[in-house]
Motif scaffolding. Structure first.
Motif, mmCIF file in Angstrom:
data_model
loop_
_atom_site.group_PDB
_atom_site.id
_atom_site.type_symbol
_atom_site.label_atom_id
_atom_site.label_comp_id
_atom_site.label_asym_id
_atom_site.label_seq_id
_atom_site.Cartn_x
_atom_site.Cartn_y
_atom_site.Cartn_z
ATOM 1 N N ALA A 37 0.818 -1.209 0.000
ATOM 2 C CA ALA A 37 0.000 0.000 0.000
ATOM 3 C C ALA A 37 0.851 1.257 0.000
ATOM 4 C CB ALA A 37 -0.915 0.010 1.211
ATOM 5 N N THR A 38 0.319 2.306 -0.633
ATOM 6 C CA THR A 38 0.844 3.654 -0.431
ATOM 7 C C THR A 38 -0.236 4.432 0.302
ATOM 8 O OG1 THR A 38 0.434 3.683 -2.794
ATOM 9 C CG2 THR A 38 2.574 4.460 -2.067
ATOM 10 N N GLY A 39 0.189 5.254 1.232
ATOM 11 C CA GLY A 39 -0.770 6.065 1.969
ATOM 12 C C GLY A 39 -1.155 7.264 1.144
ATOM 13 N N LEU A 40 -2.449 7.471 0.998
ATOM 14 C CA LEU A 40 -2.906 8.573 0.157
ATOM 15 C C LEU A 40 -3.781 9.532 0.941
ATOM 16 C CD1 LEU A 40 -3.925 6.705 -3.101
ATOM 17 C CD2 LEU A 40 -1.730 7.752 -2.533
ATOM 18 N N VAL A 41 -3.910 10.716 0.420
ATOM 19 C CA VAL A 41 -4.884 11.681 0.913
ATOM 20 C C VAL A 41 -5.707 12.100 -0.293
ATOM 21 C CG1 VAL A 41 -5.235 13.936 1.918
ATOM 22 C CG2 VAL A 41 -3.358 12.499 2.717
ATOM 23 N N LEU A 42 -7.018 11.859 -0.228
ATOM 24 C CA LEU A 42 -7.872 12.229 -1.351
ATOM 25 C C LEU A 42 -8.502 13.579 -1.072
ATOM 26 C CD1 LEU A 42 -9.743 8.987 -2.411
ATOM 27 C CD2 LEU A 42 -7.564 9.908 -3.164
ATOM 28 N N ALA A 43 -8.353 14.492 -2.030
ATOM 29 C CA ALA A 43 -9.030 15.777 -1.915
ATOM 30 C C ALA A 43 -10.404 15.634 -2.539
ATOM 31 C CB ALA A 43 -8.230 16.854 -2.625
ATOM 32 N N ALA A 44 -11.447 15.950 -1.767
ATOM 33 C CA ALA A 44 -12.807 15.821 -2.276
ATOM 34 C C ALA A 44 -13.476 17.182 -2.290
ATOM 35 C CB ALA A 44 -13.609 14.856 -1.414
#
Lengths: 467, 989, 219
Positions: free
Chosen positions: B113-120
């Protein structure tokens, strides 16, 4: 002051051949010049048909471009401008001879211009009409360009960018077109009147009558006419120089190797005149034959035009030379690479050498009288020069763009069928207009020829100034 | 916390439809800064915004698609129709129109896994970013992570549940599965088999454990096309048991890569790139990289010494180095004297840096090479400093190449009645000769769970559409073992099922919902109750990380004798050339072939898009009488494919490299018939390279869609690089002096010092590896269209940010530099004064602004741009955009219409958002990143305020390595470059 | 030969010239003027909304502050259109039987949003942001007019680019104290000196800048 042509039997050997052969009466002149209009021949219909078909291509090409976008052309990154601008510059250039012949030669009292000026002016207008198409259709969003390029107080509160040469173009070209059109029309008036009077059907008489603006050839009419004509001549003279200078700024003002050159304005104007005269010859030679104008458009006319071409071609050659010199002298690696590598050995090198051959070498043959007076050669040469001038614009635009500063973004340009159909289309449209002109308007200025004829009879002006 | 509630999902025609189940909660940040301030946001609801077409969406995107006609609404077409405003029925607690929210989640590729941050925005994810708190990517993200968003909104995703062509409802499916499961109870699931994708998800592992307790005799097989068998086997040889090897590059000074492309690909490459790049600045800290490989890879391009050799020769080279290091008894000399010398020098260099060196072997190399690498690291005392071993993270779902063969055998033997496939597309990617398609057709109940309908789904009796990771609850582990919770940011766009729910269905708990499974599992594991757990849970969600889950280091004992024995295995011999297979930088093993962004992503080395040429060296091409682009027939062990060849600078001789993942026969318009199917030539024993390739020149000629046709700098000072030694002696310094500083100019420079902000960028060529992450990040942030192979070939690629690749030196073995080029924001911009309508002008802060709605498309600006960074919409690239895809558009960026020029804006929408937020709060802008900068794993791109002398970018513009591109033109670019420094070994010069 | 044209043709010819010239110029002027007419700018145009919401009543009689319904105006680009839920905050109590509100109740209970018709609309490529304008002291009235006098909301400002620029070039005259942002009746001091003083003070206090670079609105 050479003796009057009347004593042509024992002529001074140094005297040039007269501008009008034989001693036609006004009536003969009239008939000679109006004949093609009053009774047309079959050949005309065939040619007109072909031209009309070609014009269809133009319509198709433009429609496709408007419907689908510039992507239908060969343009890309890095070659943002392609056939559109090449054709634009080419046609504008061709549109130079007319005004030059009419205006400048008029001001210089070059009598020999009279038999060809009408012709040249018409050609100018039709050429400029072709050119006028391109600045608009080559934009991505013509529906906006058509009015955002004009300065007017709009609801967006912004103006065009007057620093941009493209804006200068808009004004230069439209002014040039308007003046040339007026100039041409004024010159036509007396002949239209002549047509009106000798037309057979009432419709024709009405039609020509309307455009003749009620000309009756009274002394007063002639007086005003002369003044108007001179004024317009004076007005259009600077335009001949300005238009192509400004067109050349489109390139000279930018910083691209091959564009960023101070020699461009004179070099473009000279090139324009060269191509203009070439086009006049291309059209004049067959017309002269078809309409039997040999007496009025004499070898001397053609020869003089050949001389003008020789001169302008030399100026152009000087331009080429200087470009290369500056590229070397300026010491910019990018300039040097373009002039000494890309142009000479790049993928488009053949076009470069074609340009040199046709614009520099071909006109050199005009040092010899035999070349200047051989109709066939003149005709071939004039066509070669036109091709050469088109090649010149290709070299300036495409070759400079396709390999500029960053090799990573170098690319190639390949024209598409739309490019070709628009190009061929304009040529056809041009020819169509020209054929119509030959058919419906006297292609040689009757009144002026008569005038000259009289002058020669009564020994004034003689064989006119020297070309 | 709201309890279970029904929530809507959006069908692709945009109408809300209700589907029960899948409750949820998730935690969010207001912004990245806040996250870094460690403040946990409050818990919110499920993405309710997905229910209605949000007003912002309709306002921004739909009209923009009609941009041209809207602009046209002048003459004639009187007035545009009035829009509708569609407010919420019930206000979602956290959502506000136009407001950006950031949710931490994770995305796994082949289990890691890569840690992501999703902008919504308005309930729809619009941008993928890396999670700054995550150990394996530290805020960076890869091109693949970025492109996942395009998959989410792909209208061609699989939809619904189908059994033999008949649709099933979720409930219906559960009932059917229940029947199946009960039937299998009889014999303990002897005829039940699972072919799963590799994963390290604790939840899925738990579910599988429960499954195997219910069905003790059921088969569990894990498989993926790019398996790590060799690494595992190598570890088994060296340590007697499989272990994961982790590199720590910060302390490393000398690196030897044995055909390992550790700076790209997946796993830990983001972290490794960052650590590697950190030590590419001149000085004592600078590291030195040796790479032994055949085709030039991203890692090879970054190397100080690239030792080109065929894959089969790497083992021999490794033996030689090991021998010189004393890690292997009996030094043998290599035939090739140059290579023998290289081996000695490399060994010496490694030996000089005991404990500060790294030897790593590539997945594609045989087990013996991996074993040797372990032995060398042990001999060099690197273990514990630059090399760390942990227990394997993948556990029971470790993929093995043998899995498929075993499955095939079982099916043939009629031992499989029910087969659940969650592995990606085995029919397409199975080794040649193993006709899995036919076999699957034999299985009465073959249940294929996939994001898309592909080659495999056509052969399976059941098709279950998989939910996108951004739509589903779950958990995942990074390669170092750290666990991230996977939280959805939008309700499933199509009726689809999450892997956990699928497995749970066989436990007859399918209706419980993945969220509940997940929460229960972690609650049990945490041993906490009620509020205590709730707080902990929200903390995990907020930070996107479960602390203390990284695998502890363990010290396996090396069995030198076993390594020596394995090392003696002879290199494969055979007639003819060598075939090397490699995952593609764009479509990986083929699973991204349906992703247009990745298809059009230029290869980092050769800049080829939409294709996988058969790469070979210039010498080999000449020897075989092959011209670039000529189609050739590649024949290996009786199987053959037709592939166009391309010459790759620096490729090993007598070897052909072909990328996997192309030539799909199914999938979507994007993937079908693009490139050549290399799996046709791939056999189980020789998964990555094989000797005995026949190459026969064919008739056809193929035109590759390349974004860069000319690979030489023509001796111009563009992408500058220097050797560390000469740099240390001050050479290059004065060469750079000529490329920076003031240029004499007629008009005096504008004074920007009075402004609050003076935006600028710095690009470090020494750090950049050319991994392409920035390119996709830019495409995603700025709504950049895809144009297709044909248009790319015509030179109409739209990328605002491109990475130029230049080669210097002998074509056989050149040096190379990559150079990211985007709009340089010249202070005296040549594009500005030539625009007739003022569509591109300068801002007081020095941005070169491009005003799309004013542009009439004369293309004069592009002609006059020396950097050729401007991009023109030659055609209507968008066409009819499906409603679901309009949700992909970044609402803060205009979608450009046909006939308009566009280019990099320094992400002005981010600047303006930051400005407005700051000014509303009565502050100055404190933090703004460009999209490319945020994605870059190498920290090569730095953007910021040059008037703030403390800012990093301001400091970098003063750096000794700083220079301006095309400086002598006097354009005064705001984007400046830092020259690349190489660190070659003098002994190898 | 007989005269081709009778004398009246002189008049006709002159007339035709005038007509052509006037026609050409006239068309352009008409087009140019059209966009400046209230019709072209769609001012005072009656817009029929699904629910006959009366701002006049809510603002004047009930003294509801703009920000109660347009909750987002100080925080985001969009001022925010109230959700059905918000309507029912009050109308579940008062007028909860009114047939006028049938649509609202229906929307709430069935869960289908009310589709309002947009009155104030800038092109999609113009990124207007309410929060910053409010924060810098631009009142609702400045762009939306006396909503408290509107039975149904109509457009009062042209919202053309030049109209925006007028204020962006010189914001001072349009500023008002923070507590008067939503006030419908507030007028700047009639005394020019005082007005100028207030404007100057607010410019300073709110750190108001004249922002006219393109990317302020176009991105």
């Amino acid at each position: 002051m050479t003796p009057p042509a009347a004593s042509a039997v024992h002529r001074d050997p140094l005297a040039e051949t007269p501008l009008i052969l034989g001693h036609p009466s006004d009536l003969q002149v009239n008939d000679a010049l109006l004949k093609p209009i009053l009774d047309p021949n079959r050949g005309w219909k065939v040619l007109a048909g072909l031209a009309a078909a070609g014009t269809g291509l133009l319509v198709l090409g433009i429609t496709v471009t408007l419907a689908r976008g510039i992507g239908m052309w060969g343009n890309n990154q890095p070659v943002g401008w392609g056939y559109g601008i090449i054709n634009f510059v080419w046609w504008i250039g061709i549109g130079h001879a007319g005004t030059l012949i009419s205006a400048i030669l008029l001001l210089f009292q070059q009598k020999w211009r009279t038999s060809i000026n009408r012709f040249a002016e018409a050609m100018t207008i039709f050429a400029v009409m072709q050119a006028g198409l391109f600045p608009l259709i080559h934009t991505g969003r013509p529906w906006l360009a058509i009015y955002w390029l004009f300065p007017y107080p709009n609801t967006m509160g912004i103006w065009p960018n007057f620093k941009s040469p493209l804006i200068w173009d808009v004004f230069a070209v439209s002014t040039y077109f308007t003046i040339s059109l007026l100039f041409w029309f004024i010159g036509l008036i007396p002949d239209l009147a002549a047509l009106r009077d000798s037309a057979t059907s009432r419709v024709q008489r009405m039609a020509y009558g309307v455009f003749a603006l009620g000309w009756r050839g009274s002394a007063r009419h002639w007086h005003h006419y002369k003044i108007a004509y001179l004024i317009l001549a004076a007005l259009s003279t600077p335009l001949v120089l300005s238009v192509h200078s400004i067109v050349s700024f489109d390139f000279a003002v930018s910083q691209l190797p091959g564009w960023h050159t101070t020699i461009f304005p004179p070099y473009f104007v000279a090139g324009a005149v060269l191509s203009g005269f070439a086009m006049v010859l291309t059209l004049m030679i067959p017309t002269r034959k078809a309409f039997r104008f040999e007496n009025l458009v004499t070898e001397r006319h053609l020869e003089n035009m050949a001389k003008v071409m020789l001169v302008t071609s030399m100026i152009v050659s000087y331009g080429y030379l200087l470009e290369n010199f500056m590229a070397w002298y300026g010491g910019s690696a990018y300039e040097a690479h373009l002039f000494f590598k890309t142009r000479l050995t790049g993928p488009y090198a053949p076009i470069y050498f074609m340009m040199i051959a046709f614009n520099v070498l071909v006109p050199q043959t005009f040092w010899w009288k035999r070349a200047r007076t051989s109709l066939t050669w003149l005709f071939i040469a004039s066509i070669l020069v036109n091709v050469g001038m088109w090649a010149e614009r290709f070299v300036i635009i495409v070759v400079s763009l396709h390999r500029d500063f960053l090799p990573s973004s170098w690319g190639m340009f390949f024209p598409t069928w739309v490019d070709w159909s628009i190009y061929i289309g304009t040529i056809s449209f041009f020819s169509l207009l020209f054929l119509l002109f030959l058919r419906f308007v006297p292609s040689v200025a009757i009144s002026e020829v008569k005038e000259l004829n009289h002058e020669m009879r009564h020994g004034q002006a003689g064989t006119g100034g020297h070309a | 916390m709201p309890s279970m509630k029904t929530l809507p999902i959006l069908q692709d025609h945009g109408q809300p439809q209700r589907l029960s189940g899948k409750p949820g909660q998730r935690s969010l940040w207001q912004s990245i800064q806040e996250l870094e301030g460690r403040s946990s946001g409050r818990a919110g609801e499920f993405a309710a915004g997905a229910a209605e077409v949000p007003p912002e969406l309709s306002r921004r995107s739909f009209l923009q698609i009609l941009g041209a006609s809207a602009a046209l609404a002048g003459l004639g077409a009187c007035q545009p129709p009035r829009e509708k405003i569609v407010p919420y029925v019930k206000d979602p607690k956290e959502d506000r129109p136009g407001k950006r929210f950031h949710y931490a989640t994770a995305l796994a590729l082949d289990g890691y896994a890569t840690g992501l941050v999703l902008a919504a925005s308005d309930g729809r994810p619009v941008k993928v970013e890396g999670n700054p708190l995550h150990p394996t990517n530290q805020g960076a993200s890869s091109a693949w992570d970025q492109a996942a968003l395009l998959d989410l909104y792909d209208p061609q995703r699989a939809k619904g549940i189908w059994r033999r062509g008949q649709p099933l409802s979720w409930r219906g499916f559960l009932a059917e599965v229940q029947k199946l499961a009960r039937a299998h109870d009889a014999d303990g699931g002897a005829k039940l088999a699972f072919l799963v994708a590799p994963d390290a998800s604790p939840l899925l592992a738990e579910l599988r454990r429960r499954l195997s307790t219910r069905f003790p005799r059921a088969r569990f097989l894990a498989w993926a096309p790019a398996t790590a068998d060799h690494a595992a086997e190598g570890a088994r040889i060296a340590f007697g048991r499989p272990v994961d090897m982790h590199l720590r590059l910060d302390p490393a000074r000398v690196l030897l890569s044995l055909d390992a492309d550790f700076l790209a690909g997946h796993g830990e490459s983001l972290r490794l790139t960052r650590e590697f790049a950190r030590h590419r600045e001149p000085g004592a800290e600078m590291n030195r990289l040796y790479v032994a490989e055949a085709a030039m890879t991203v890692t090879g391009a970054a190397a100080d010494h690239r030792l080109r050799m065929r894959p089969s020769e790497v083992a021999g080279f490794a033996r030689a180095v090991a021998a010189h290091l004393g890690a292997l008894p009996g030094a043998e000399a290599l035939e090739d004297p140059a290579r023998d010398r290289a081996a000695r020098v490399v060994a010496a260099d490694l030996a000089r840096n005991r404990g500060r060196s790294v030897v790593t072997a590539g997945e594609r190399q045989p087990a013996a090479v991996h074993a040797l690498a372990h032995a060398m690291n042990a001999a060099l005392g690197n273990v514990g400093t630059t090399v760390v071993y942990t227990k394997p993270v993948l556990g029971d779902a470790t993929p093995t190449a043998a899995a498929l063969a075993e499955l095939a055998k079982a099916i043939q033997a009629g031992q499989v009645d029910t087969l659940v496939v969650t592995a990606w597309n085995p029919v397409y990617a199975a080794p040649a000769g193993l006709d899995l398609g036919a076999l699957l057709a034999k299985v009465p109940n073959a249940i294929y769970h996939s994001l898309r309908d592909d080659e495999t789904s056509r052969r399976c009796s059941w098709r279950v559409a998989a939910s996108h990771p951004f739509e589903s609850w779950g958990d995942a582990r990074a390669r170092d073992g750290s666990v991230s919770l996977v939280q959805p940011v939008i309700a499933p766009l199509y009726e689809s099922v999450n892997a956990a729910d699928l497995f749970a269905a066989f436990l007859e708990q399918g209706d419980k919902g993945a969220f509940q499974h997940l929460r229960d599992y972690w609650q049990a594991r945490s041993g906490l109750q009620g509020q205590a757990f709730q707080a902990r849970w929200e903390g995990w969600l907020t930070r996107g990380l479960v602390p203390g889950t990284a695998e502890p280091a363990d010290g396996p004992a090396l069995n030198a004798a076993a390594v020596a024995a394995a090392a003696r295995s002879p290199a494969p011999k055979g007639e003819g050339l060598e075939l090397a297979l490699a995952p593609s930088y764009g479509v990986f093993d083929g699973r991204f072939a349906t992703n247009a962004w990745l298809q059009e992503l230029p290869d980092p080395i050769t800049k080829v898009t939409w294709d996988n040429p058969a790469y070979l060296s210039e010498a080999t091409a000449r020897r075989l009488g092959l011209a670039d682009g000529q189609v050739a027939t590649l024949t290996l062990q009786g199987r053959s494919v037709q592939a166009p060849v391309a010459v790759m600078p620096g490729h090993a001789d007598d070897c052909v490299t072909l990328a996997l993942g192309y030539g799909r026969s199914d999938g979507s318009a994007t993937s079908k018939g693009v490139g050549v199917d290399a799996y046709e030539l791939r056999t189980a024993p020789d998964a990555w390279f094989a000797v005995g390739l026949g190459v026969a020149p064919g008739k056809g000629k193929h035109k590759f869609a390349v974004t860069q046709g000319h690979l030489s700098m023509e001796g111009r000072p563009l992408a500058l690089d220097f050797d560390a030694q000469e740099w240390a002696h001050g050479h290059g310094g004065h060469e750079l002096e000529a490329q920076r500083g003031p240029v004499p100019s007629a008009q005096p420079p504008v004074d920007y010092s009075k402004e609050d902000y003076k935006w600028g960028m710095s690009v470090d060529l020494s750090r950049c590896t050319g991994c392409n992450a920035c390119v996709v990040a830019c495409q995603e942030e700025n709504n950049i269209p895809v144009v297709g192979a044909e248009q790319v070939a015509k030179g109409r690629n739209m990328a605002w940010l491109r990475i130029d690749r230049y080669f210097a030196g002998p074509a056989a073995d050149p040096q190379t530099v990559g150079q990211p080029v985007m709009c340089q924001h010249c202070e005296t911009a040549p594009c500005e004064y030539v625009c007739p309508v003022n569509a591109t002008v300068h801002s007081p802060e020095g941005l070169n602004e491009m005003v799309y709605n004013r542009c009439v498309g004369t293309r004069y600006c592009s002609n006059n741009c020396p950097y050729k960074v401007r991009r023109f919409n030659f055609l209507d690239w968008r066409g009819e955009v499906p409603a679901v895809q309009t949700m992909l558009f970044n609402p803060d960026v205009t979608v450009r219409s046909r006939g308009v020029m566009e280019k990099c804006t320094y992400c002005v929408q981010r600047i303006e958002r930051a400005r407005i937020d700051a000014r509303v709060a009565g502050k100055k802008i404190e933090f703004v990143q460009s999209a490319c900068q945020q994605a870059c794993p190498a920290e090569a791109i730095v953007f910021g305020n040059l008037n703030d002398k403390a800012s990093k970018v301001a400091r970098l513009q003063e750096d000794a390595r700083r220079y301006d591109l095309l400086h002598d033109l006097g354009t005064r670019p705001r984007t400046t470059y830092l020259a690349r420094i190489r660190n070659p070994n003098p002994d190898l010069a | 030969m007989s005269a081709l044209f009778s004398p009246r043709w002189n008049f006709l010819s002159r007339l035709s010239l005038v007509v052509v010239a006037a026609g050409a110029v006239g068309t352009l002027v008409a087009l140019w003027g059209y966009w400046r007419t209230p019709y072209g700018e769609r001012l005072q145009e009656e817009v029929v909304q699904p629910v006959m919401f009366d701002h006049r009543h809510h603002v004047v009689d009930d003294l509801v502050d703009c920000r109660y319904c347009h909750f987002n105006v100080e925080r985001g680009a969009s001022a925010g259109i109230p959700s059905t839920e918000m309507c029912l905050n009050c109308h579940s109590q008062i007028w909860n039987k009114s047939p006028k509100l049938e649509k609202v109740r229906e929307s709430y209970f069935i869960g289908t949003p009310i589709e309002w018709v947009r009155v104030h609309q800038v092109p999609a490529f113009a990124y207007f942001n309410h929060s910053i304008h409010v924060a810098k002291g631009i009142g609702c009235v400045t762009c939306h007019g006396r909503v408290d006098k509107m039975p149904a909301v109509t457009k009062v400002a042209s919202l053309t680019m030049s109209w925006c620029l007028e204020c962006h070039r010189n914001p001072a005259p349009n500023l008002r104290p923070a507590d008067q942002i939503t006030s419908m009746a507030w007028e700047p001091p009639s005394d020019p000196a005082a007005r100028a003083a207030l404007a100057a003070e607010l410019m300073k206090k709110n750190d108001v800048q004249s922002r006219v670079s393109c990317t302020t609105c176009h991105r």
